[in-house]
Scaffold this active site. Structure first.
Site, mmCIF file in Angstrom:
data_model
loop_
_atom_site.group_PDB
_atom_site.id
_atom_site.type_symbol
_atom_site.label_atom_id
_atom_site.label_comp_id
_atom_site.label_asym_id
_atom_site.label_seq_id
_atom_site.Cartn_x
_atom_site.Cartn_y
_atom_site.Cartn_z
ATOM 1 C CE LYS A 115 -20.938 -19.907 -14.584
ATOM 2 N NZ LYS A 115 -22.039 -19.327 -15.343
ATOM 3 C CE1 TYR A 127 -4.079 1.547 -0.283
ATOM 4 C CE2 TYR A 127 -3.529 2.664 1.771
ATOM 5 C CZ TYR A 127 -4.341 2.525 0.661
ATOM 6 O OH TYR A 127 -5.413 3.356 0.482
#
Length: 755
Positions: A98, A43
């Protein structure tokens, strides 16, 4: 999404989804985030650098982010399974599922996005403006005709693959099945008469794909709830139905089916009756794909037509048209070449790859997933099973090649064979860890004896060994028994497969003389040696190797490893200056660890432990690992102390005296050996520079238990134990070994024969 019918109660399903952490997805970082430096790189401030690079060159997003392996599963919940318009929120369990299937079957990271709108413009704009985060868009459970408009507009707006699985996934899998059904019945696509019942997304996609592949438009009749869609009909029509209207006098489904060769049903339960089936042409092909209940059941078809080939959308019948065979692998191939779209050429390539795969011998992993049922190409097996491990390389490679050939690939693959091997490695850690060795064997194939040559598993392994390019497999067995077994499982002997009957072999006397010379001062008479050569296949196979008639051998399918080793040791001796032991390779996604001794020494001495460490380190280097050896105990560097601890500490002292060229230390417990953070925190003086990758166990009990326990708990794949220290290349599998296990150890044995 069509995944077939699962016999589960409501309570079981709710418990499955709610137990532990609710849902089916979580996010895990791919980079370490344990130190302040890690955070500064992941970060602020380090993350600024890839941001600036991507701003200057947008294509580098594929290099610095997860975009190239990230698919969005997008729905508005207007056509959820067979349940209808449930809305966006209620669609989330399906979309999570899915996304989970993308990861499970193709190692694609995925996230579900449920968009709470039925407005086409709002839906398109939402996906359009979110698309920079993703490498592909999978549209799901959106009702027709809106799904056609949404997909078409997004394909025009975006430069990444957009794929509506309810349309194209079903079409691709059904087409694969039809290719094989036509092959089995001696038909050609251009000659058949076909009727399709249902005019929604999946049905129209099937018709369009088959027409692209050569089905004449005049030869297919499309029907909906109002009957045949005929040219000039005005009732219940739209532009997508009109595109497939027929010039026909038929007005009902029953009339259309008279004399038809093929029926595709993507409609509703009971739409077809037995009278309609009777009226079809000889050897009718009936794909009744309505879910959860087909247009007509296979039992109803069989009652009137024994010559029919039948497929459904259900998992409890043969030939399930299951979309999981398509979308993960299609996206895998598309992502890997950074395709701008998924076009017809890629869909056709996927269908043809699936059809080819169904005609090949089915591996053990598939039989295991289906309670030991051995599937075989024929009327009841025209579509591959979802758990076939070959799907991960067979379909994506075909899709990637089609993308390159059709000009939509932005990062072409230069070496397709290397790409296939890399695909195997994504989900098969064994393939990843051993591929370098296997490649060397392919370059210099060897003759390997499979001692238990009459066993079905051994025969399959021998054929796969030959087909993989590893060399010539030699089966020890009776020719008629081998031929009978092969015929029973639908296999034929390829050129180069040898069969040796131990009792009738012309080499018997030479092998007996060799064995007698070796064992005559160890209590064996000549007739004892002759009996062993004639009747013991392990002895015969070992003699072939010892006398130079083969390069290596593999055995163990029908006999305990310890018994098999005892028989082999009658023929092949331990190499002077080395110790005999078993080395088990545990392969996980994040690391490879070798365990020893898992086969021979119940309580190895300090000298044997040191020798095991040296030989295991050498094997680790062959496997591409830089060895870091931990000699394990229940103690850590003398705390607590005990007799067994002294034995381990003495082994460490012997390694110090030998000035070995690899890292080692001990005594230490397994958690310290494998956890670098714990090692550094508690024992900063430890010689290991990182987590150990070779664990020398203090006893056979602990080694064998650990090797068999870890894979059962989901900790990795086990290879071995590899036989270390014999003067000739021999490997022994466990009695529960799969065909893949046999092939892996046969290839490792062949590699050892290369010297």
């Amino acid at each position: 999404m069509d995944t077939g019918t699962i016999r589960a109660t409501e309570d079981e399903a709710l418990q499955f989804h709610s137990a532990g952490r609710p849902g089916k997805l979580s996010i895990a970082p791919t980079k370490p985030l344990t130190t302040q430096r890690d955070l500064s790189l992941a970060y602020s401030p380090g993350v600024a650098f890839p941001c600036l690079h991507i701003q200057r060159r947008p294509e580098t997003a594929y290099d610095y982010t997860s975009k190239g392996n990230f698919v969005a599963v997008v729905s508005n919940g207007t056509a959820v399974l067979g349940l209808g318009d449930l809305g966006a929120l209620a669609a989330k369990p399906v979309m999570e599922g899915k996304a989970a299937l993308f990861k499970r079957f193709a190692d694609i990271d995925s996230i579900d996005l449920e968009i709470d709108t039925r407005d086409v413009d709002e839906f398109v704009n939402c996906v359009r403006f979110l698309h920079p985060a993703f490498g592909g868009i999978n549209l799901e459970d959106i009702k027709a005709p809106e799904c056609f408009v949404i997909e078409e507009r997004l394909r025009e707006l975006l430069d990444i693959p957009v794929f509506h699985d309810d349309q194209h996934g079903t079409a691709i899998i059904a087409t694969a099945g039809l290719i094989n059904a036509l092959h089995l019945t001696g038909r050609a696509l251009g000659d058949i008469r076909m009727v399709v019942n249902g005019a929604g997304a999946a049905a129209i996609a099937c018709v369009e794909l088959l027409k692209t592949m050569g089905l004449p438009a005049a030869n297919v009749v499309l029907c909906d709830t109002r009957g045949v869609i005929w040219r000039g009909r005005g009732d219940g029509m739209n532009q997508w139905k009109s595109a497939h209207a027929s010039d026909t006098a038929a007005r009902t489904l029953g009339e259309a089916l008279e004399g038809a060769d093929v029926f595709f049903g993507l409609s509703a339960k009971g739409a077809v009756d037995q009278a309609m089936v009777r009226a079809m042409a000889p050897k009718p092909i009936i794909f009744a794909m309505a879910n959860p209940d087909p247009e007509i059941t296979p039992e109803e078809v069989r009652a009137v037509r024994s010559d029919a080939i039948i497929a459904t959308g259900r998992s409890d019948y043969p030939n399930q048209v299951n979309n999981v065979l398509g979308f993960p692998y299609i996206f895998r191939g598309a992502l890997d070449v950074r395709a701008s779209q998924i076009n017809d050429a890629m869909k056709i390539a996927a269908a043809e790859a699936l059809a080819r795969l169904a005609r090949e011998d089915v591996p053990d992993e598939v039989a295991a997933a289906y309670a030991g049922q051995r599937l075989r190409y024929g009327p009841d097996y025209i579509i591959p099973a979802p758990f076939d491990p070959r799907l991960i390389w067979a379909v994506p490679s075909a899709v990637a090649k089609a993308a390159m050939d059709s000009g939509v690939a932005r990062r072409p693959i230069l070496d397709m064979e290397s790409y296939k091997r890399a695909l195997r490695a994504r989900l098969d850690p064994t393939a990843a860890g051993l591929e370098q060795i296997f490649e060397r064997v392919r370059e210099k194939p060897r003759r390997v004896v499979f001692a238990e040559g009459e066993e079905e598993k051994t025969i399959r392994a021998a054929l796969l060994f030959a087909g993989s390019g590893f060399g010539t497999p030699v089966l020890v067995g009776r020719e008629e028994r081998v031929a009978t077994t092969m015929a029973a499982i639908g296999l034929s002997s390829p050129e180069g497969l040898e069969i040796h009957n131990a009792r009738l072999s012309s080499h018997n006397k030479r092998y007996t003389d060799f064995l007698y010379a070796r064992r005559q001062r160890q209590g064996m008479l000549y007739r004892d040696c002759q009996r062993l050569v004639n009747q013991d296949r392990n002895v015969f196979a070992a003699c072939m190797v010892a006398c130079g008639d083969a390069d290596a051998m593999v055995t163990g399918v029908t006999r305990n490893s310890f018994d098999a080793l005892e028989e082999i040791l009658r023929v092949i001796e331990v190499e002077p200056g080395r110790v005999l032991f078993g080395l088990t390779v545990l392969l996980a996604r994040e690391r490879t660890v070798l365990l020893a001794d898992t086969l021979v020494h119940e309580t190895p001495s300090a000298r044997q432990l040191a020798d095991i460490a040296v030989q295991a380190a050498a094997k680790a280097r062959e496997l591409g690992l830089e060895p870091r050896v931990a000699l394990l105990s229940y103690s850590n560097f003398g705390n607590p102390m005990g007799p067994d601890v002294e034995r381990v500490r003495d082994a460490v002292a012997l390694l110090e005296q030998r000035s070995v060229d690899f890292e080692y230390d001990g005594d230490m417990s397994a958690d310290v050996a494998l956890d670098d953070r714990l090692m550094r925190q508690l024992y900063p003086f430890c010689r290991l520079s990182g987590p150990a990758n070779i664990l020398v166990m203090p006893t056979l009990h602990s080694a064998n238990i650990a090797a068999k326990l870890v894979p059962q708990l989901g900790g990795g794949t086990m290879v071995g134990p590899l036989m270390m220290g014999l003067s000739q290349p021999v490997q022994i599998v466990s009695m529960g070994a799969t065909v893949s296990d046999l092939v892996n150890l046969a290839a490792l044995s062949a590699h050892e024969a290369l010297g």
